[in-house]
Design an enzyme around this catalytic site. Structure first.
Site, PDB file in Angstrom:
ATOM      1  N   TYR A 141      -1.637   7.036   4.687  1.00  0.00           N
ATOM      2  CA  TYR A 141      -1.314   5.918   5.584  1.00  0.00           C
ATOM      3  C   TYR A 141      -1.692   6.291   7.033  1.00  0.00           C
ATOM      4  O   TYR A 141      -2.030   5.442   7.847  1.00  0.00           O
ATOM      5  CB  TYR A 141       0.173   5.534   5.458  1.00  0.00           C
ATOM      6  CG  TYR A 141       0.498   4.155   5.979  1.00  0.00           C
ATOM      7  CD1 TYR A 141      -0.131   3.021   5.465  1.00  0.00           C
ATOM      8  CD2 TYR A 141       1.443   3.978   6.981  1.00  0.00           C
ATOM      9  CE1 TYR A 141       0.192   1.757   5.936  1.00  0.00           C
ATOM     10  CE2 TYR A 141       1.765   2.713   7.454  1.00  0.00           C
ATOM     11  CZ  TYR A 141       1.123   1.610   6.927  1.00  0.00           C
ATOM     12  OH  TYR A 141       1.435   0.358   7.414  1.00  0.00           O
ATOM     13  N   LYS A 189       2.601   1.863  13.150  1.00  0.00           N
ATOM     14  CA  LYS A 189       3.848   1.150  12.796  1.00  0.00           C
ATOM     15  C   LYS A 189       5.035   1.712  13.581  1.00  0.00           C
ATOM     16  O   LYS A 189       5.959   0.959  13.928  1.00  0.00           O
ATOM     17  CB  LYS A 189       4.101   1.215  11.292  1.00  0.00           C
ATOM     18  CG  LYS A 189       3.121   0.408  10.437  1.00  0.00           C
ATOM     19  CD  LYS A 189       3.073  -1.067  10.778  1.00  0.00           C
ATOM     20  CE  LYS A 189       2.333  -1.882   9.711  1.00  0.00           C
ATOM     21  NZ  LYS A 189       2.126  -3.277  10.133  1.00  0.00           N
TER      22      LYS A 189
HETATM   23  P1  NAD Z   1      -3.223  -9.214   4.203  1.00  0.00           P
HETATM   24  O1  NAD Z   1      -4.550  -8.556   4.116  1.00  0.00           O
HETATM   25  O2  NAD Z   1      -3.003 -10.406   3.365  1.00  0.00           O
HETATM   26  O3  NAD Z   1      -2.854  -9.566   5.713  1.00  0.00           O
HETATM   27  C1  NAD Z   1      -3.336  -8.837   6.805  1.00  0.00           C
HETATM   28  C2  NAD Z   1      -3.856  -9.870   7.777  1.00  0.00           C
HETATM   29  O4  NAD Z   1      -4.282  -9.259   9.005  1.00  0.00           O
HETATM   30  C3  NAD Z   1      -5.037 -10.658   7.216  1.00  0.00           C
HETATM   31  O5  NAD Z   1      -4.731 -12.033   7.227  1.00  0.00           O
HETATM   32  C4  NAD Z   1      -6.139 -10.339   8.190  1.00  0.00           C
HETATM   33  O6  NAD Z   1      -7.047 -11.411   8.370  1.00  0.00           O
HETATM   34  C5  NAD Z   1      -5.338 -10.079   9.449  1.00  0.00           C
HETATM   35  N1  NAD Z   1      -6.104  -9.446  10.512  1.00  0.00           N
HETATM   36  C6  NAD Z   1      -6.752  -8.252  10.484  1.00  0.00           C
HETATM   37  N2  NAD Z   1      -7.432  -8.065  11.640  1.00  0.00           N
HETATM   38  C7  NAD Z   1      -7.183  -9.166  12.417  1.00  0.00           C
HETATM   39  C8  NAD Z   1      -7.608  -9.576  13.715  1.00  0.00           C
HETATM   40  N3  NAD Z   1      -8.432  -8.825  14.474  1.00  0.00           N
HETATM   41  N4  NAD Z   1      -7.171 -10.776  14.194  1.00  0.00           N
HETATM   42  C9  NAD Z   1      -6.344 -11.553  13.449  1.00  0.00           C
HETATM   43  N5  NAD Z   1      -5.919 -11.214  12.210  1.00  0.00           N
HETATM   44  C10 NAD Z   1      -6.339 -10.030  11.712  1.00  0.00           C
HETATM   45  O7  NAD Z   1      -2.157  -8.060   3.851  1.00  0.00           O
HETATM   46  P2  NAD Z   1      -0.563  -8.021   3.983  1.00  0.00           P
HETATM   47  O8  NAD Z   1      -0.165  -6.886   3.129  1.00  0.00           O
HETATM   48  O9  NAD Z   1      -0.002  -9.347   3.747  1.00  0.00           O
HETATM   49  O10 NAD Z   1      -0.342  -7.576   5.498  1.00  0.00           O
HETATM   50  C11 NAD Z   1       0.484  -8.306   6.397  1.00  0.00           C
HETATM   51  C12 NAD Z   1       1.381  -7.344   7.183  1.00  0.00           C
HETATM   52  O11 NAD Z   1       2.318  -6.758   6.295  1.00  0.00           O
HETATM   53  C13 NAD Z   1       0.655  -6.194   7.860  1.00  0.00           C
HETATM   54  O12 NAD Z   1       1.247  -5.952   9.128  1.00  0.00           O
HETATM   55  C14 NAD Z   1       0.958  -5.030   6.946  1.00  0.00           C
HETATM   56  O13 NAD Z   1       0.909  -3.800   7.633  1.00  0.00           O
HETATM   57  C15 NAD Z   1       2.362  -5.385   6.543  1.00  0.00           C
HETATM   58  N6  NAD Z   1       2.874  -4.689   5.363  1.00  0.00           N
HETATM   59  C16 NAD Z   1       2.188  -4.722   4.182  1.00  0.00           C
HETATM   60  C17 NAD Z   1       2.694  -4.065   3.073  1.00  0.00           C
HETATM   61  C18 NAD Z   1       1.944  -4.043   1.772  1.00  0.00           C
HETATM   62  O14 NAD Z   1       2.205  -3.178   0.941  1.00  0.00           O
HETATM   63  N7  NAD Z   1       1.038  -4.972   1.522  1.00  0.00           N
HETATM   64  C19 NAD Z   1       3.920  -3.396   3.162  1.00  0.00           C
HETATM   65  C20 NAD Z   1       4.610  -3.396   4.376  1.00  0.00           C
HETATM   66  C21 NAD Z   1       4.071  -4.050   5.477  1.00  0.00           C
HETATM   67  O1  0WE Z   2       0.177  -1.763   6.214  1.00  0.00           O
HETATM   68  C1  0WE Z   2      -0.370  -1.704   5.141  1.00  0.00           C
HETATM   69  C2  0WE Z   2      -1.848  -1.982   5.040  1.00  0.00           C
HETATM   70  C3  0WE Z   2      -2.583  -1.446   6.246  1.00  0.00           C
HETATM   71  C4  0WE Z   2      -4.080  -1.501   6.196  1.00  0.00           C
HETATM   72  C5  0WE Z   2      -4.815  -1.424   5.022  1.00  0.00           C
HETATM   73  C6  0WE Z   2      -6.198  -1.456   5.086  1.00  0.00           C
HETATM   74  C7  0WE Z   2      -7.050  -1.315   3.849  1.00  0.00           C
HETATM   75  C8  0WE Z   2      -8.441  -1.865   4.037  1.00  0.00           C
HETATM   76  C9  0WE Z   2      -4.742  -1.564   7.392  1.00  0.00           C
HETATM   77  N1  0WE Z   2      -6.097  -1.579   7.473  1.00  0.00           N
HETATM   78  C10 0WE Z   2      -6.819  -1.526   6.341  1.00  0.00           C
HETATM   79  N2  0WE Z   2      -8.202  -1.519   6.455  1.00  0.00           N
HETATM   80  C11 0WE Z   2      -9.021  -1.609   5.390  1.00  0.00           C
HETATM   81  O2  0WE Z   2     -10.261  -1.545   5.539  1.00  0.00           O
HETATM   82  N3  0WE Z   2       0.360  -1.348   4.017  1.00  0.00           N
HETATM   83  C12 0WE Z   2       1.760  -1.007   4.188  1.00  0.00           C
HETATM   84  C13 0WE Z   2      -0.196  -1.233   2.664  1.00  0.00           C
HETATM   85  C14 0WE Z   2      -0.616   0.187   2.464  1.00  0.00           C
HETATM   86  O3  0WE Z   2      -1.787   0.637   2.956  1.00  0.00           O
HETATM   87  C15 0WE Z   2      -1.867   1.987   2.674  1.00  0.00           C
HETATM   88  C16 0WE Z   2      -0.723   2.394   1.980  1.00  0.00           C
HETATM   89  C17 0WE Z   2       0.103   1.236   1.862  1.00  0.00           C
HETATM   90  C18 0WE Z   2       1.446   1.183   1.236  1.00  0.00           C
HETATM   91  C19 0WE Z   2      -2.872   2.899   2.987  1.00  0.00           C
HETATM   92  C20 0WE Z   2      -2.722   4.227   2.579  1.00  0.00           C
HETATM   93  C21 0WE Z   2      -1.590   4.625   1.900  1.00  0.00           C
HETATM   94  C22 0WE Z   2      -0.568   3.736   1.589  1.00  0.00           C
END
Ligand code: NAD
Ligand code: 0WE
Length: 260
Positions: free
Chosen positions: A155, A162
């Site tokens: 991560y 974060k």
């Molecule tokens: P997702 O890919 O559906 O959403 C991420 C969004 O960020 C996308 O809509 C993407 O278009 C947007 N984004 C990236 N660069 C951008 C930019 N320059 N301008 C505007 N938008 C931009 O994935 P998600 O998992 O729904 O992520 C949403 C949030 O939840 C993130 O902050 C992520 O860190 C957080 N999160 C995700 C998880 C997980 O496991 N998926 C867990 C905890 C927190």
């Molecule tokens: O916040 C996130 C996703 C963050 C994320 C993921 C990507 C993958 C593709 C941000 N930027 C990118 N850019 C890319 O090109 N999570 C909490 C989900 C997540 O992402 C991980 C995790 C977990 C959980 C990445 C490494 C290890 C664990």
């Protein structure tokens, strides 16, 4: 009677039907909020517009949060359309893929800056732009992950981002408190979204999570949506600067029991 009747909410970060932002949008719509949705760039429009239509939302606007100009534009459009924004949801994160594997010390200067800009500063930038238009009882919400507190292998720079995002929540909560506006984050357990797809080791980590978490279950975007409704509704009227875990209890563990 919906928990968000009479409130206008603007949601940033819908990419597709798996997005956490989409789970939040659906829950907000169910609870009576009037919605606006923002997505990152033109390429996503053909995915996002039909989703928005499903919940009767026709304010669907692009905004690349790396651009101050685009943030200004969407602020003006939202204010023109709704007059005020009671709730702003930030569900955006980005780091270059090469930063999300291998040792953290290999993080590049440019990669560090990019992750901080898109995943951290953008929440502050949106707060600044919308500040004059968020009335008392309003709420700002962002999404974080436990990798901010404890090491999650790979991560990396996102964990550092974060941690900074969670600190931003506290500083913004202090600033906005005087206008009666609350600022919180949800720390979600792993969800299989676009941002999790193709992440090294995600699948194994996701499966293990459901085996060891106290509730023995993964979480869904719907679970996050329901918690978001609470945090952004008047039910949470004295909750601000808080990081609320929606993680099946995973974060309370000191030791994960071995699976038989
Ligand atoms: P997702 O890919 O559906 O959403 C991420 C969004 O960020 C996308 O809509 C993407 O278009 C947007 N984004 C990236 N660069 C951008 C930019 N320059 N301008 C505007 N938008 C931009 O994935 P998600 O998992 O729904 O992520 C949403 C949030 O939840 C993130 O902050 C992520 O860190 C957080 N999160 C995700 C998880 C997980 O496991 N998926 C867990 C905890 C927190
Ligand atoms: O916040 C996130 C996703 C963050 C994320 C993921 C990507 C993958 C593709 C941000 N930027 C990118 N850019 C890319 O090109 N999570 C909490 C989900 C997540 O992402 C991980 C995790 C977990 C959980 C990445 C490494 C290890 C664990």
């Amino acid at each position: 009677m919906g928990l968000l009747d009479g409130k206008t909410a603007l949601i940033f970060g819908v990419a597709n039907e798996r997005s956490i932002a989409w789970g939040i949008a659906q829950a907000f719509s169910r609870e009576g909020a009037e919605l606006g949705i923002s997505y990152a760039g033109e390429a996503l429009e053909r995915r996002v517009r039909p989703l928005a239509a499903q919940i009767g939302c026709d304010f669907v606007e692009p905004c690349d949060v790396a651009s101050d100009e685009q943030i200004e534009n969407i602020t003006a459009k939202a204010v023109e359309r709704f007059g005020k924004v009671d709730i702003l949801v930030h569900a955006i994160a980005f780091a270059n893929r090469e930063e999300l594997s291998g040792p953290y010390y290999n993080t590049s200067r440019a990669g560090f800056h990019l992750a901080m800009d898109i995943s951290v500063y953008s929440f502050t930038a949106l707060a600044k732009a919308f500040q004059p238009y968020i009335p008392a009882k309003g709420a700002l919400l962002t999404l974080t992950y436990y990798g901010s507190e404890k090491v999650t292998p790979n991560y990396n720079v996102m964990g550092v981002a974060k941690a900074a995002l969670e600190a931003s929540v506290r500083y913004l909560a202090y600033d906005f408190g005087r206008q009666g506006v609350r600022v919180n984050a949800i720390s979600a357990g792993p969800v299989r979204t676009l941002a999790a797809a193709g992440v090294a080791g995600f699948k194994e980590m996701y499966q293990r999570y459901a085996e060891v978490a106290p509730l023995r279950s993964n979480i869904t975007a719907e679970d996050v949506g329901n918690a978001a409704v609470f945090l952004c509704s008047d039910l949470a009227s004295k909750i601000t600067g808080e990081i609320l875990f929606v993680d099946s209890g995973y974060n309370i563990l000191g030791v994960a029991e071995p699976i038989e």
